[in-house]
Structure formats: C-alpha cells, structure tokens
Design an enzyme around this catalytic site. Structure first.
Site: not given
Length: 343
Positions: A13, A134
């Site tokens: 992140c 996906g």
C-alpha cells in the site's frame, strides 16, 4: 538477482496514490444519474461499494492490487489477497467470490506467477469465498490483487463515517508495517520483526469482523495506505474530532528504531503532508508520529462504538489472538480535529 529486484521496489500500500491527488481527480468525474440502490459509492471515501438488491440483501464490491513488498512470491500473494479481502470485512460483509488481477512480465518465470496465485487462492478459501476467475496482462513489473464481491444486510453496513461523540476507538492490528518493510529492503530489519509483520499482513480481518457482530458498531474502516491518521481523518468526516493516546496504540516496537534512523517511505510523507494540518501532537516522539503516518499494507480494523461496550469488544478481539486496544475517543467538533497525546 532478478527476482529480488522485481520483488523489492517498494510495493504494497506504499504504492497508492496520495489522498490529495486522488481527491482532486475523483471530484471531477461525471457521476451520472443517481441510483437509489447504490448505498455506498466512491464519493463517500468508504472502503467498498455497496449496492442493494433486495430489502434484505446487498452486495459489497471492492478491488485492490499492488506491486510486491516481500521477496517470496507465495507470501506476496497471501498478503495481496488478505489486503483485498479486508474491505469486505470493513463494511461488515461476508466474502463470496474473488477474481484475480494479474500484471506479469512475459519473460519472467511462470512458476513465480503460480506461487503468487497459490498464495492468493489459499487466502480466498480461508475467507470462505470462491475464486471464480480473473484477468491478466503483460507488464514490465509484477502486480497482483483481487476483485472481491461479498454480501451484507442493507441495515447492517459498517460505514466509515458513522462515529458519534463519546464513542471509543479500537484498533485491531499493530502499526509500523511500512517502516519495517522499508528497513527490510535495505537489510536493516531483524528477521523476528519481519516475521511478525508478515504474520500480521497475512491475518484476515475475518475474525475481527465476526467479533464485531455482537456489538453496535457505529463506524469501521481498515487501516491501509493512507495511514492510521489518514483513515482516522476520513472517519471524523469534517464533523467530529477525537483524542488519541499514543501509548495505547499497538505498534511493532522495532519500527520506532527504524523511524529514528529515517528509514521512512515517500507514501508516509505524503500522508503527513495531507493529514498533518488536521493533527496536533503533544509529548509524542518523532518516531511515533511517523508510525501514525506510516502506510499500512493489510492493516487492522479501526472501529468506533459506544464507550460502554469498548472493553468487552477489546477483550473478545484479544481472545481470538489479536493485539487489539482502545486507542482513543470521539468528541464533538473542535480544533484540532485529531489530538494525539503522549500521556
């Protein structure tokens, strides 16, 4: 080594765009006609979108992906999946399906990709969800994550801005992940600290969310790239303030040492630049300030609930192995918005 170069560039992140840049872009997007069934959208700064299907059922939709922050592809896959699944739990939802998001160099060993996806698949199964497919593209760098769908009752959604004056604030995981991963990239972090950080990043917020179901939760968010203080600022919603007791905040102790050695992240400084004007520190060390601005990958839940229930929830969270602590309380709107004390 090729793998080490690809897997140690500062991922997780810490790779998120800064909150200020993101807000500047999002506020200019066309919104289209309002849909009364869209209960939570991107204009709310919440963790995921929520769309009502019936009076008793809504689906929760989120996605998250990023570059690696650890060398081991299998562990990276587990971390990335755990992080993506977290938004469902932060909204009070239950995971149902997930789709892989893959960016991968065509010339790279496909066994590495297999290990990444194996790690991700295991966390989806642990969450009780089904990996349903996906999408992949060729890229110059590795990136991986999930698009996740969950379900929630429309009346039991955890918003991130429903806190009330008098609420207690509970944090369920330790802070300092970004700083320790940064130190690890330059071979300064201890093996023990890195093992503890990996264990934290691969721990689903599922148990924490399940503990919350027996309580009246006013607000909830997961602490990720915008830091503890950044997500706390969003929780205050420009209408509330709070007091945080720095000594109560659970942290990885080694992160204090690395912060004092200025082993920091650019994302942490972006967080300070954006959120800093809303914060005042009293008797708090520089290192602790940095931990509070540190971007977290697959961080814990930050929960606001009535003060009288706080100890019971904290104890229940601890009973399932989480280092949860009551870190502060919500007040009426004052200046500063966030007061952090070292007392």
């Amino acid at each position: 080594m090729e793998q080490e170069k690809l897997f140690c560039k500062g991922g997780g992140c810490t790779a998120k765009l800064g909150a200020g840049i993101l807000s500047h872009v999002l506020e200019r997007l066309p919104k289209g006609p309002a849909d009364g069934n869209l209960l939570v959208g991107y204009d709310s700064k919440d963790d995921a979108a929520v769309y009502r299907l019936t009076d008793d059922l809504a689906f929760v939709q989120t996605l998250d992906f990023f570059p690696p922050m650890v060398d081991d592809p299998y562990i990276f896959g587990k971390i990335a999946a755990t992080n993506a699944l977290s938004d469902i739990y932060a909204m009070g939802g239950e995971v149902k399906t997930a789709l892989n998001i893959v960016c991968f160099p065509e010339k790279m060993d496909l066994n590495i990709l297999g290990e990444i996806m194996r790690g991700g698949a295991e966390k989806v199964i642990e969450a009780g969800g089904t990996l349903a497919g996906g999408h992949s593209i060729a890229d110059t760098e590795v990136k991986y994550g999930l698009s996740v769908t969950g379900i929630v009752h429309p009346d039991k959604i955890y918003s991130n801005n429903g806190a009330r004056p008098g609420d207690a604030l509970i944090l369920t995981k330790r802070l300092g992940v970004g700083i320790i991963c940064t130190a690890n990239r330059v071979k300064e972090a201890s093996g023990e600290a890195m093992d503890a950080v990996i264990e934290s990043m691969t721990t689903l917020n599922k148990s924490a969310a399940e503990c919350c179901r027996d309580f009246s939760i006013h607000a909830c968010t997961d602490v990720t790239g915008f830091s503890f203080l950044g997500h706390l600022h969003e929780m205050m919603d420009n209408r509330l303030s709070c007091r945080i007791h720095a000594q109560k905040v659970p942290i990885f102790t080694e992160a204090l040492h690395h912060a004092d050695e200025f082993l920091l992240t650019a994302a942490g400084q972006r967080n300070r630049n954006f959120t800093g004007p809303y914060v005042r520190f009293e008797n708090v060390s520089f290192a602790m300030e940095e931990i509070l601005f540190d971007p977290q990958t697959s961080g814990g839940l930050l929960i606001a609930l009535p003060k009288e229930d706080a100890k019971a929830l904290r104890n229940k969270l601890r009973s399932v192995g989480l280092p949860a602590e009551i870190v502060g309380n919500v007040t009426e709107k004052t200046t500063p918005e966030i007061l952090v004390t070292g007392e």
